[in-house]
Design a protein around this motif. Structure first.
Motif, PDB file in Angstrom:
ATOM      1  N   GLY A 184       1.362  -0.989  -0.364  1.00 39.16           N
ATOM      2  CA  GLY A 184      -0.443   0.529  -0.111  1.00 39.16           C
ATOM      3  C   GLY A 184       1.221   1.092   0.094  1.00 39.16           C
ATOM      4  N   GLY A 185       0.017   2.430  -0.289  1.00 36.48           N
ATOM      5  CA  GLY A 185       0.760   4.039  -0.398  1.00 36.48           C
ATOM      6  C   GLY A 185       1.680   3.841   0.630  1.00 36.48           C
ATOM      7  N   SER A 186       2.846   4.666   1.087  1.00 39.22           N
ATOM      8  CA  SER A 186       2.936   5.409   2.556  1.00 39.22           C
ATOM      9  C   SER A 186       2.931   6.924   2.614  1.00 39.22           C
ATOM     10  CB  SER A 186       4.474   5.095   2.477  1.00 39.22           C
ATOM     11  OG  SER A 186       5.075   3.802   2.336  1.00 39.22           O
ATOM     12  N   ARG A 187       3.007   7.572   3.418  1.00 38.19           N
ATOM     13  CA  ARG A 187       3.182   8.891   3.409  1.00 38.19           C
ATOM     14  C   ARG A 187       4.278   9.699   4.575  1.00 38.19           C
ATOM     15  NH1 ARG A 187      -0.319  12.694   6.036  1.00 38.19           N
ATOM     16  NH2 ARG A 187      -0.601  15.086   5.441  1.00 38.19           N
ATOM     17  N   SER A 188       4.706  10.660   4.438  1.00 37.77           N
ATOM     18  CA  SER A 188       5.398  10.653   6.144  1.00 37.77           C
ATOM     19  C   SER A 188       6.554   9.583   6.614  1.00 37.77           C
ATOM     20  CB  SER A 188       4.919  11.509   7.082  1.00 37.77           C
ATOM     21  OG  SER A 188       5.781  12.422   7.574  1.00 37.77           O
ATOM     22  N   SER A 189       5.671   9.111   7.721  1.00 42.83           N
ATOM     23  CA  SER A 189       6.931   7.942   8.638  1.00 42.83           C
ATOM     24  C   SER A 189       5.759   6.893   8.479  1.00 42.83           C
ATOM     25  CB  SER A 189       7.164   8.566   9.943  1.00 42.83           C
ATOM     26  OG  SER A 189       6.198   8.943  10.651  1.00 42.83           O
ATOM     27  N   TYR A 190       4.464   6.706   8.059  1.00 41.47           N
ATOM     28  CA  TYR A 190       3.692   6.003   8.208  1.00 41.47           C
ATOM     29  C   TYR A 190       3.497   4.863   6.958  1.00 41.47           C
ATOM     30  CZ  TYR A 190       1.480   9.109  11.708  1.00 41.47           C
ATOM     31  OH  TYR A 190       1.479   9.233  12.256  1.00 41.47           O
ATOM     32  N   ILE A 191       4.327   4.017   7.090  1.00 41.63           N
ATOM     33  CA  ILE A 191       4.080   3.238   5.801  1.00 41.63           C
ATOM     34  C   ILE A 191       2.901   2.281   5.290  1.00 41.63           C
ATOM     35  CG2 ILE A 191       5.906   1.024   5.612  1.00 41.63           C
ATOM     36  CD1 ILE A 191       7.476   4.210   6.003  1.00 41.63           C
ATOM     37  N   GLY A 192       3.316   2.218   4.018  1.00 45.51           N
ATOM     38  CA  GLY A 192       2.026   1.268   3.568  1.00 45.51           C
ATOM     39  C   GLY A 192       1.613  -0.424   4.022  1.00 45.51           C
ATOM     40  N   ASN A 236       0.098 -10.420 -13.676  1.00 46.47           N
ATOM     41  CA  ASN A 236      -0.096  -9.169 -13.491  1.00 46.47           C
ATOM     42  C   ASN A 236       0.618  -8.925 -11.860  1.00 46.47           C
ATOM     43  OD1 ASN A 236      -2.186  -7.913 -15.242  1.00 46.47           O
ATOM     44  ND2 ASN A 236      -3.228 -10.410 -15.329  1.00 46.47           N
ATOM     45  N   VAL A 237       1.280  -7.473 -12.552  1.00 51.73           N
ATOM     46  CA  VAL A 237       2.535  -7.178 -11.078  1.00 51.73           C
ATOM     47  C   VAL A 237       2.102  -6.368 -10.914  1.00 51.73           C
ATOM     48  CG1 VAL A 237       5.085  -6.763 -10.267  1.00 51.73           C
ATOM     49  CG2 VAL A 237       4.514  -9.164 -11.780  1.00 51.73           C
ATOM     50  N   GLY A 238       1.231  -6.520  -9.767  1.00 54.18           N
ATOM     51  CA  GLY A 238       1.278  -4.827  -8.886  1.00 54.18           C
ATOM     52  C   GLY A 238       1.774  -3.853  -8.727  1.00 54.18           C
ATOM     53  N   GLY A 239       1.455  -2.324  -8.665  1.00 50.79           N
ATOM     54  CA  GLY A 239       2.313  -1.740  -7.984  1.00 50.79           C
ATOM     55  C   GLY A 239       1.123  -1.113  -7.084  1.00 50.79           C
ATOM     56  N   THR A 240       2.558  -0.153  -5.823  1.00 50.52           N
ATOM     57  CA  THR A 240       1.787   1.065  -5.136  1.00 50.52           C
ATOM     58  C   THR A 240       1.212   2.081  -5.631  1.00 50.52           C
ATOM     59  OG1 THR A 240       4.488  -0.045  -4.256  1.00 50.52           O
ATOM     60  CG2 THR A 240       2.971   2.098  -3.385  1.00 50.52           C
ATOM     61  N   GLY A 241       0.517   2.205  -4.523  1.00 50.10           N
ATOM     62  CA  GLY A 241      -0.830   3.334  -4.848  1.00 50.10           C
ATOM     63  C   GLY A 241      -0.065   4.349  -4.483  1.00 50.10           C
ATOM     64  N   THR A 242      -1.456   5.247  -4.448  1.00 51.72           N
ATOM     65  CA  THR A 242      -0.315   6.921  -4.467  1.00 51.72           C
ATOM     66  C   THR A 242      -1.921   7.699  -3.369  1.00 51.72           C
ATOM     67  OG1 THR A 242      -1.541   8.122  -6.462  1.00 51.72           O
ATOM     68  CG2 THR A 242       0.646   7.320  -6.423  1.00 51.72           C
ATOM     69  N   SER A 243      -1.467   8.895  -3.777  1.00 47.59           N
ATOM     70  CA  SER A 243      -3.309   9.490  -2.822  1.00 47.59           C
ATOM     71  C   SER A 243      -4.096   9.766  -3.229  1.00 47.59           C
ATOM     72  CB  SER A 243      -2.334  11.033  -1.649  1.00 47.59           C
ATOM     73  OG  SER A 243      -2.120  11.807  -2.970  1.00 47.59           O
ATOM     74  N   LYS A 244      -3.492   9.731  -4.992  1.00 47.23           N
ATOM     75  CA  LYS A 244      -5.583  10.175  -5.059  1.00 47.23           C
ATOM     76  C   LYS A 244      -5.504   8.344  -5.867  1.00 47.23           C
ATOM     77  CE  LYS A 244      -4.114  14.217  -6.203  1.00 47.23           C
ATOM     78  NZ  LYS A 244      -4.721  15.074  -5.521  1.00 47.23           N
ATOM     79  N   VAL A 245      -5.245   7.354  -6.678  1.00 47.34           N
ATOM     80  CA  VAL A 245      -5.373   6.128  -6.750  1.00 47.34           C
ATOM     81  C   VAL A 245      -4.951   5.128  -5.824  1.00 47.34           C
ATOM     82  CG1 VAL A 245      -6.448   7.071  -8.825  1.00 47.34           C
ATOM     83  CG2 VAL A 245      -4.127   6.140  -8.890  1.00 47.34           C
TER      84      VAL A 245
END
Length: 85
Positions: free
Chosen positions: A31-39, A60-69
């Motif tokens: 999952g996507g990370s933000r600041s010190s919070y790891i996805g 189908n290799v998955g990709g890490t998310g962002t804040s938008k999607v």
């Protein structure tokens, strides 16, 4: 023989060259990370499958998310707000 498939953002195809039992090990996208919070880390699974020569396995290799999607094929969206509660 060991094969690894990296993230491309597109479906990949493995063409089976020989009939046999193949061991698959798969990891889910983080999952996507933000600041010190790891996805959250993606899941893991493994198993064996019998494949026939000249058949195809679609990867189908998955990709890490962002804040938008969320990421391609299942990576989670990262938090975009205050996570302190």
């Amino acid at each position: 023989v060991r094969l690894e498939f990296d993230y491309t953002g597109e479906e990949q195809i493995f063409n089976v060259g020989r009939t046999g039992t193949y061991k698959l090990e798969i990891w889910g996208a983080q999952g996507g990370s933000r600041s010190s919070y790891i996805g959250g880390y993606g899941g893991f699974s493994q198993g064996k499958i019998k494949l026939e020569k000249n058949s195809q396995l679609f990867i189908n290799v998955g990709g890490t998310g962002t804040s938008k999607v969320g990421g391609y094929n299942g990576g989670g969206t990262r938090t975009s707000g205050d996570t302190t509660g």
